[in-house]
Design a protein around this motif. Structure first.
Motif, PDB file in Angstrom:
ATOM      1  N   ALA A 294      29.759  56.285  -3.446  1.00  0.00           N
ATOM      2  CA  ALA A 294      29.944  55.470  -4.573  1.00  0.00           C
ATOM      3  C   ALA A 294      30.366  54.119  -3.994  1.00  0.00           C
ATOM      4  N   THR A 295      31.160  53.788  -3.106  1.00  0.00           N
ATOM      5  CA  THR A 295      31.630  52.569  -2.430  1.00  0.00           C
ATOM      6  C   THR A 295      30.640  52.040  -1.643  1.00  0.00           C
ATOM      7  N   VAL A 296      29.893  52.918  -0.866  1.00  0.00           N
ATOM      8  CA  VAL A 296      28.591  52.511   0.048  1.00  0.00           C
ATOM      9  C   VAL A 296      27.359  51.871  -0.884  1.00  0.00           C
ATOM     10  N   ALA A 297      27.355  52.539  -2.093  1.00  0.00           N
ATOM     11  CA  ALA A 297      26.223  52.190  -2.929  1.00  0.00           C
ATOM     12  C   ALA A 297      26.529  50.774  -3.552  1.00  0.00           C
ATOM     13  N   GLU A 298      27.779  50.683  -3.854  1.00  0.00           N
ATOM     14  CA  GLU A 298      28.180  49.286  -4.408  1.00  0.00           C
ATOM     15  C   GLU A 298      28.065  48.225  -3.546  1.00  0.00           C
ATOM     16  N   ARG A 299      28.314  48.612  -2.173  1.00  0.00           N
ATOM     17  CA  ARG A 299      28.237  47.634  -1.132  1.00  0.00           C
ATOM     18  C   ARG A 299      26.648  47.215  -1.024  1.00  0.00           C
ATOM     19  N   LEU A 300      25.753  48.009  -1.144  1.00  0.00           N
ATOM     20  CA  LEU A 300      24.128  48.188  -1.162  1.00  0.00           C
ATOM     21  C   LEU A 300      23.874  47.306  -2.416  1.00  0.00           C
ATOM     22  N   ARG A 301      24.194  47.534  -3.422  1.00  0.00           N
ATOM     23  CA  ARG A 301      23.956  46.792  -4.564  1.00  0.00           C
ATOM     24  C   ARG A 301      24.402  45.380  -4.555  1.00  0.00           C
ATOM     25  N   ALA A 302      25.649  45.023  -4.136  1.00  0.00           N
ATOM     26  CA  ALA A 302      25.920  43.586  -3.754  1.00  0.00           C
ATOM     27  C   ALA A 302      25.127  42.934  -2.869  1.00  0.00           C
ATOM     28  N   ALA A 303      24.826  43.666  -1.722  1.00  0.00           N
ATOM     29  CA  ALA A 303      23.908  43.031  -0.475  1.00  0.00           C
ATOM     30  C   ALA A 303      22.654  42.825  -1.129  1.00  0.00           C
ATOM     31  N   VAL A 304      21.953  43.750  -1.964  1.00  0.00           N
ATOM     32  CA  VAL A 304      20.587  43.517  -2.444  1.00  0.00           C
ATOM     33  C   VAL A 304      20.588  42.127  -3.530  1.00  0.00           C
ATOM     34  N   GLU A 305      21.668  42.291  -4.300  1.00  0.00           N
ATOM     35  CA  GLU A 305      21.804  41.340  -5.322  1.00  0.00           C
ATOM     36  C   GLU A 305      21.724  39.806  -4.660  1.00  0.00           C
ATOM     37  N   ALA A 306      22.671  39.773  -3.434  1.00  0.00           N
ATOM     38  CA  ALA A 306      22.751  38.411  -2.942  1.00  0.00           C
ATOM     39  C   ALA A 306      21.573  38.122  -1.775  1.00  0.00           C
ATOM     40  N   LEU A 307      20.743  39.101  -1.702  1.00  0.00           N
ATOM     41  CA  LEU A 307      19.383  38.940  -0.730  1.00  0.00           C
ATOM     42  C   LEU A 307      18.462  37.829  -1.277  1.00  0.00           C
ATOM     43  N   VAL A 308      18.054  37.059  -0.623  1.00  0.00           N
ATOM     44  CA  VAL A 308      16.930  36.059  -0.778  1.00  0.00           C
ATOM     45  C   VAL A 308      15.410  36.344  -0.199  1.00  0.00           C
ATOM     46  N   ILE A 309      14.672  37.015  -0.706  1.00  0.00           N
ATOM     47  CA  ILE A 309      13.395  37.359  -0.235  1.00  0.00           C
ATOM     48  C   ILE A 309      12.547  36.040   0.153  1.00  0.00           C
ATOM     49  N   LYS A 310      12.321  35.812   1.500  1.00  0.00           N
ATOM     50  CA  LYS A 310      11.566  34.659   1.979  1.00  0.00           C
ATOM     51  C   LYS A 310      10.151  35.033   2.272  1.00  0.00           C
ATOM     52  N   HIS A 311       9.205  34.285   1.730  1.00  0.00           N
ATOM     53  CA  HIS A 311       7.756  34.454   2.005  1.00  0.00           C
ATOM     54  C   HIS A 311       6.958  33.198   1.838  1.00  0.00           C
ATOM     55  N   GLY A 312       6.845  32.280   2.870  1.00  0.00           N
ATOM     56  CA  GLY A 312       6.513  31.175   2.934  1.00  0.00           C
ATOM     57  C   GLY A 312       7.322  30.126   2.277  1.00  0.00           C
ATOM     58  N   ALA A 313       6.791  29.444   1.182  1.00  0.00           N
ATOM     59  CA  ALA A 313       7.650  28.465   0.457  1.00  0.00           C
ATOM     60  C   ALA A 313       8.313  29.420  -0.814  1.00  0.00           C
ATOM     61  N   LEU A 314       7.961  30.516  -1.011  1.00  0.00           N
ATOM     62  CA  LEU A 314       8.622  31.393  -2.048  1.00  0.00           C
ATOM     63  C   LEU A 314       9.759  31.854  -1.613  1.00  0.00           C
ATOM     64  N   ARG A 315      10.502  31.919  -2.660  1.00  0.00           N
ATOM     65  CA  ARG A 315      12.005  32.525  -2.651  1.00  0.00           C
ATOM     66  C   ARG A 315      12.188  33.496  -3.799  1.00  0.00           C
ATOM     67  N   LEU A 316      12.389  34.618  -3.639  1.00  0.00           N
ATOM     68  CA  LEU A 316      12.932  35.530  -4.672  1.00  0.00           C
ATOM     69  C   LEU A 316      14.225  36.307  -4.547  1.00  0.00           C
ATOM     70  N   GLN A 317      14.601  36.782  -5.742  1.00  0.00           N
ATOM     71  CA  GLN A 317      16.070  37.527  -5.617  1.00  0.00           C
ATOM     72  C   GLN A 317      15.793  38.832  -6.463  1.00  0.00           C
ATOM     73  N   ILE A 318      16.102  39.899  -6.028  1.00  0.00           N
ATOM     74  CA  ILE A 318      15.915  41.132  -6.799  1.00  0.00           C
ATOM     75  C   ILE A 318      17.061  41.935  -6.928  1.00  0.00           C
ATOM     76  N   THR A 319      17.131  42.825  -7.893  1.00  0.00           N
ATOM     77  CA  THR A 319      18.239  43.791  -8.007  1.00  0.00           C
ATOM     78  C   THR A 319      17.781  45.151  -7.938  1.00  0.00           C
ATOM     79  N   ALA A 320      18.507  46.272  -7.742  1.00  0.00           N
ATOM     80  CA  ALA A 320      18.374  47.593  -7.764  1.00  0.00           C
ATOM     81  C   ALA A 320      19.217  48.367  -8.388  1.00  0.00           C
ATOM     82  N   SER A 321      18.716  49.479  -8.890  1.00  0.00           N
ATOM     83  CA  SER A 321      19.543  50.529  -9.692  1.00  0.00           C
ATOM     84  C   SER A 321      19.788  51.817  -8.833  1.00  0.00           C
ATOM     85  N   PHE A 322      21.229  52.232  -8.781  1.00  0.00           N
ATOM     86  CA  PHE A 322      21.566  53.116  -7.734  1.00  0.00           C
ATOM     87  C   PHE A 322      22.067  54.571  -8.419  1.00  0.00           C
TER      88      PHE A 322
END
Length: 358
Positions: A294-322
């Protein structure tokens, strides 16, 4: 002489037909052939050189040499370069020896009785011959599908040598034996690639469902024996269909790849992250209790939430359910998959971007 040649030929054929481990470096599986050739021809050195590119050669790379200890590359040549595993081998550039390269590329054997005077080898004067004491050379071409792949270089010291037709024919057989070994090496490499592709998701590079089932079967057996706990974390990207609909599947693919890289940075080497399909993933965590998972999953959740997806000029943020569960070692793994999947469903109902433990 004919009887002697027949005897040497049979010895070489037997040696080259022996099963060898081609998973290692070139010197290890070519060593027996070239050492046999060195002994039979009574010369000072034999080396194997391969073109870097069979269609557009830029250099010849020395991949095996009877001077090297126990068929190994000398340590002063070695370096770590995963992109080019041959980078540490000695090489000759086409631009430095154009006459020699042209002669080899023609596919005709070079019998340079006097290496310092022969037109095909005189380019080595002062650079290679004298410093190594080489006075005579017999070079025969290694072919692949009728195209020159490289060369077997037989070298002698101590004066001019008249290479006989039978010696040239024998040296050409050495090249043919090397060619067969190299083909076995290539087939082995192809098998490894196919094996990897069979268990790898082509888009993300993660392991796939087929690998997951094989991995969990082994891990369940191991955990049953040692009495440890195996846990699993299922991950489902939130609103992924919206990304595909709004930005297109190319952007969706970028999201999946960068998400996968983000998760791999959090997980341990021994953990197994697989793509089950679409935007659904599963991480299997060996020797991990439910609370720790559960601790690992929470670390993954926080990392995904903080992730900025970069593609050219596009910037996206996503979330995930665990969804997190302990793998039922006494039950089929499909039961644990259902538990984790139900936990993800609960996380979705709870508002997404959260961890549910069952």
């Amino acid at each position: 002489m004919q009887n002697r040649l027949s005897e040497l030929t049979q010895r070489l054929r037997r040696i080259s037909s022996e099963e060898v481990d081609v998973s290692g470096e070139y010197p290890s599986f070519l060593s027996d052939i070239i050492h046999e050739g060195q002994l039979s021809l009574g010369i000072d050195r034999i080396s194997v050189w391969l073109f870097d590119d069979i269609n557009h050669p830029v250099k010849l790379i020395n991949v095996a040499n009877t001077d090297w200890p126990a068929g190994q590359v000398p340590s002063h040549f070695q370096t770590e370069d995963e992109e080019d595993p041959l980078a540490f081998y000695p090489s000759l550039k086409y631009t430095d020896f154009p006459i020699y390269f042209s002669a080899i590329s023609s596919g005709v054997s070079i019998a340079a009785n006097d290496a310092e005077q022969d037109e095909s080898t005189l380019e080595f004067n002062g650079i290679y011959l004298q410093p190594n004491g080489i006075t005579t050379m017999l070079d025969t071409v290694i072919f692949k599908n009728g195209i020159p792949l490289g060369v077997v270089c037989c070298e002698g010291r101590g004066g001019v040598r008249e290479w006989s037709e039978t010696e040239v024919a024998y040296a050409e057989m050495i090249a043919d034996c090397c060619s067969r070994r190299l083909l076995v090496k290539e087939l082995w490499q192809l098998q490894q690639k196919l094996r990897l592709l069979a268990f790898q998701d082509a888009l993300t590079g993660l392991k796939n469902r087929r690998y997951l089932m094989d991995f969990t079967r082994r891990e369940i057996s191991r955990h049953l024996r040692n009495g440890s706990t195996l846990s699993a974390v299922m991950v489902d990207l939130d609103h992924f269909k919206r990304i595909n609909d709004k930005y297109g599947h190319d952007v969706g693919d970028v999201v999946l790849r960068q998400f996968s890289e983000c998760c791999l940075q959090i997980l341990r080497t021994e953990d197994c992250l697989c793509r089950l399909g679409g935007e659904e993933f599963l991480a299997v965590l060996p020797a991990t209790k439910l609370d720790d998972a559960a601790t690992v999953a929470e670390r993954l959740r926080a990392a995904v939430e903080a992730l900025v997806i970069k593609h050219g000029a596009l910037r996206l943020q996503i979330t995930a359910s665990f969804g997190v569960c302990e793998v039922e070692l006494q039950q089929p793994f499909s039961q644990s998959l259902k538990l984790a999947d139900n936990a993800v469903y609960q996380a979705k109902r709870a508002g997404r971007n959260c961890v549910v433990v069952v």
